[in-house]
Structure formats: C-alpha cells, structure tokens
Design an enzyme around this catalytic site. Sequence first.
Site, PDB file in Angstrom:
ATOM      1  N   ASN A 104      35.094  30.226  38.081  1.00 24.65           N
ATOM      2  CA  ASN A 104      35.232  31.597  37.607  1.00 24.65           C
ATOM      3  C   ASN A 104      34.603  31.638  36.209  1.00 24.65           C
ATOM      4  O   ASN A 104      35.288  31.657  35.188  1.00 24.65           O
ATOM      5  CB  ASN A 104      36.710  31.991  37.570  1.00 24.65           C
ATOM      6  CG  ASN A 104      36.924  33.467  37.297  1.00 24.65           C
ATOM      7  OD1 ASN A 104      35.980  34.210  37.008  1.00 24.65           O
ATOM      8  ND2 ASN A 104      38.175  33.897  37.374  1.00 24.65           N
ATOM      9  N   LEU A 154      43.438  31.007  37.162  1.00 24.26           N
ATOM     10  CA  LEU A 154      42.319  31.470  37.989  1.00 24.26           C
ATOM     11  C   LEU A 154      40.973  30.951  37.499  1.00 24.26           C
ATOM     12  O   LEU A 154      39.928  31.451  37.935  1.00 24.26           O
ATOM     13  CB  LEU A 154      42.293  33.008  38.010  1.00 24.26           C
ATOM     14  CG  LEU A 154      43.437  33.694  38.763  1.00 24.26           C
ATOM     15  CD1 LEU A 154      43.400  35.203  38.507  1.00 24.26           C
ATOM     16  CD2 LEU A 154      43.329  33.405  40.258  1.00 24.26           C
ATOM     17  N   SER A 155      40.950  29.959  36.646  1.00 29.75           N
ATOM     18  CA  SER A 155      39.675  29.499  36.081  1.00 29.75           C
ATOM     19  C   SER A 155      38.765  28.866  37.133  1.00 29.75           C
ATOM     20  O   SER A 155      37.545  28.809  36.945  1.00 29.75           O
ATOM     21  CB  SER A 155      39.922  28.496  34.954  1.00 29.75           C
ATOM     22  OG  SER A 155      40.476  27.291  35.448  1.00 29.75           O
ATOM     23  N   MET A 156      39.343  28.388  38.256  1.00 27.22           N
ATOM     24  CA  MET A 156      38.529  27.788  39.318  1.00 27.22           C
ATOM     25  C   MET A 156      38.451  28.683  40.556  1.00 27.22           C
ATOM     26  O   MET A 156      38.021  28.243  41.627  1.00 27.22           O
ATOM     27  CB  MET A 156      39.102  26.421  39.702  1.00 27.22           C
ATOM     28  CG  MET A 156      38.792  25.331  38.706  1.00 27.22           C
ATOM     29  SD  MET A 156      37.020  24.940  38.632  1.00 27.22           S
ATOM     30  CE  MET A 156      36.745  24.242  40.246  1.00 27.22           C
TER      31      MET A 156
END
EC number: 3.4.21.89
Length: 291
Positions: A245, A141-143
């Site tokens: 994120n 979910l880093s992007m």
Amino acid sequence: MMVMISLHFSTPPLAFLKSDSNSRFLKNPNPNFIQFTPKSQLLFPQRLNFNTGTNLNRRTLSCYGIKDSSETTKSAPSLDSGDGGGGDGGDDDKGEVEEKNRLFPEWLDFTSDDAQTVFVAIAVSLAFRYFIAEPRYIPSLSMYPTFDVGDRLVAEKVSYYFRKPCANDIVIFKSPPVLQEVGYTDADVFIKRIVAKEGDLVEVHNGKLMVNGVARNEKFILEPPGYEMTPIRVPENSVFVMGDNRNNSYDSHVWGPLPLKNIIGRSVFRYWPPNRVSGTVLEGGCAVDKQ
C-alpha cells in the site's frame, strides 16, 4: 552394669523418698510392695534401723538392679503412628513439613516424567520459534491488498541461513537504528516487501518504482505511489523495503535502507482467515533480480 543393694529394715516395709526440701520417710501403703526412687534420691548405703515403739520382726531383703536402656526417656510417638491406621507410622508430620517447604507444586516436580515432558516440549517449541519459524499478526493496512488487518501468517527463518534476501521477499524485521532513535524498540516488528538489495540504485519517478533505471512491474500493489523519491544507492548488507500500500506505508522511502541484521524472517504462508489461506511467496522467487 549390675548393682547389688542390701537393705535391712523392720516390717512393715518403708519406701525411701527424699523431698526437695527436707528428708522424710513415707510409709508404704502396700506392705507387699517395695517402692524405689531414682538413684539420686535414695538414702543409701547406710544401714537403717527404725524404732517404732513396738516389737517388730526384722528381715533382710536383697535387691539386684540392672541398667536397661529401655527405661531412658524417649520422644513421644506421633498420635497418628502405630499399626492402628495401617500407615508407616510417624512420617506424616515430616511429609507435611516437606510439602510446605516445596518451592514448586507437586505437578512441577523436575524429577517427574510429566514435568520433563512438558519442559522438553517448551524447549523444542521455543527453539523452533527462535531458529525455524514463528507466527505473526498483521496490525495495519500498510501491506494491503496482500495482507489485511487481522491476517495471520508464518514467517520462516531457515532460508536466510543459506542465502541473502531477494527482491519481492516479504520480510518481518525489528525496527532499524534510525527508528529506535525516535522511540521504537526491538519489540516493534514491521512487515514490508523487499524492492531492492545491496548495490541497487532505487528511485520513484512518475508513479513508477525504478531499480537500476528499470521500472518494476508490480501487480500486487494497491495503487501507484503518489510521491517522488530521488535515487538512493542501497548500502552493503542492507535492503530497501516498501509496503504494498505504497501511499499508506511507513517504509524505506521515509527512513532509508534496512540493515540485514534486523530481519527476523520471511513470510511464506497465511493461515488465517480460512477463506484467505494461501502461500505468500511470489512465483519465480529471486528471478526478478536477474531481469
């Protein structure tokens, strides 16, 4: 080669045979047939007279021998040879040996048209993936919210042959040296957004990303960064990357600038899931660098 043999004997005729141990003469059971043994076993050229104790008529028989190569011993033909089966005769065993000695199966024959087509297709596919574009899968979910877990995208590699990366480009890249020192390898690939390029001064202050003293207007991030970052000058041939994120991304604000040589390509299109198919390049392209 012609050999003339003159034999004189008394009837009934005898066949001349020599055994392995003692020489002896055997009476031919058929008086009308003369039996001959190989030359090496014949007892000649001496004249032979036999006294059988009876009055026998004497006659002379002249024989001519011709050397015939067809009489020499040859290998026995294959049981499968001949015209009975309609085949070419004698080549089946050779085919079996060749079949067993194959390094590759018949369908992988390098000389066949199908195999050549397959190999050309593979070569073109690999060349396309290495030099032009490749698909990628989003594992984290880093992007988020730009990319969610499970999204699939296409990263192109042609643009950076002609220009350097711009701010707001979403790039995929191999782990930089600083990460490889802690256990990552070239096989570990990341995806982040470029926020600053070489020569830029970047910092995070009061929930704002500042580049060269100017706050960036970033509508694509999930939430403002909840941390402070002192100013960093991006070195030559490097970029500064961050995840959309911002509070849940392992990026340049932790491990520093990214060398350009580690960039693999630029994300241009999301093809999965079907309800989220879209381009991934922001309008305006590199215009943000001119603000």
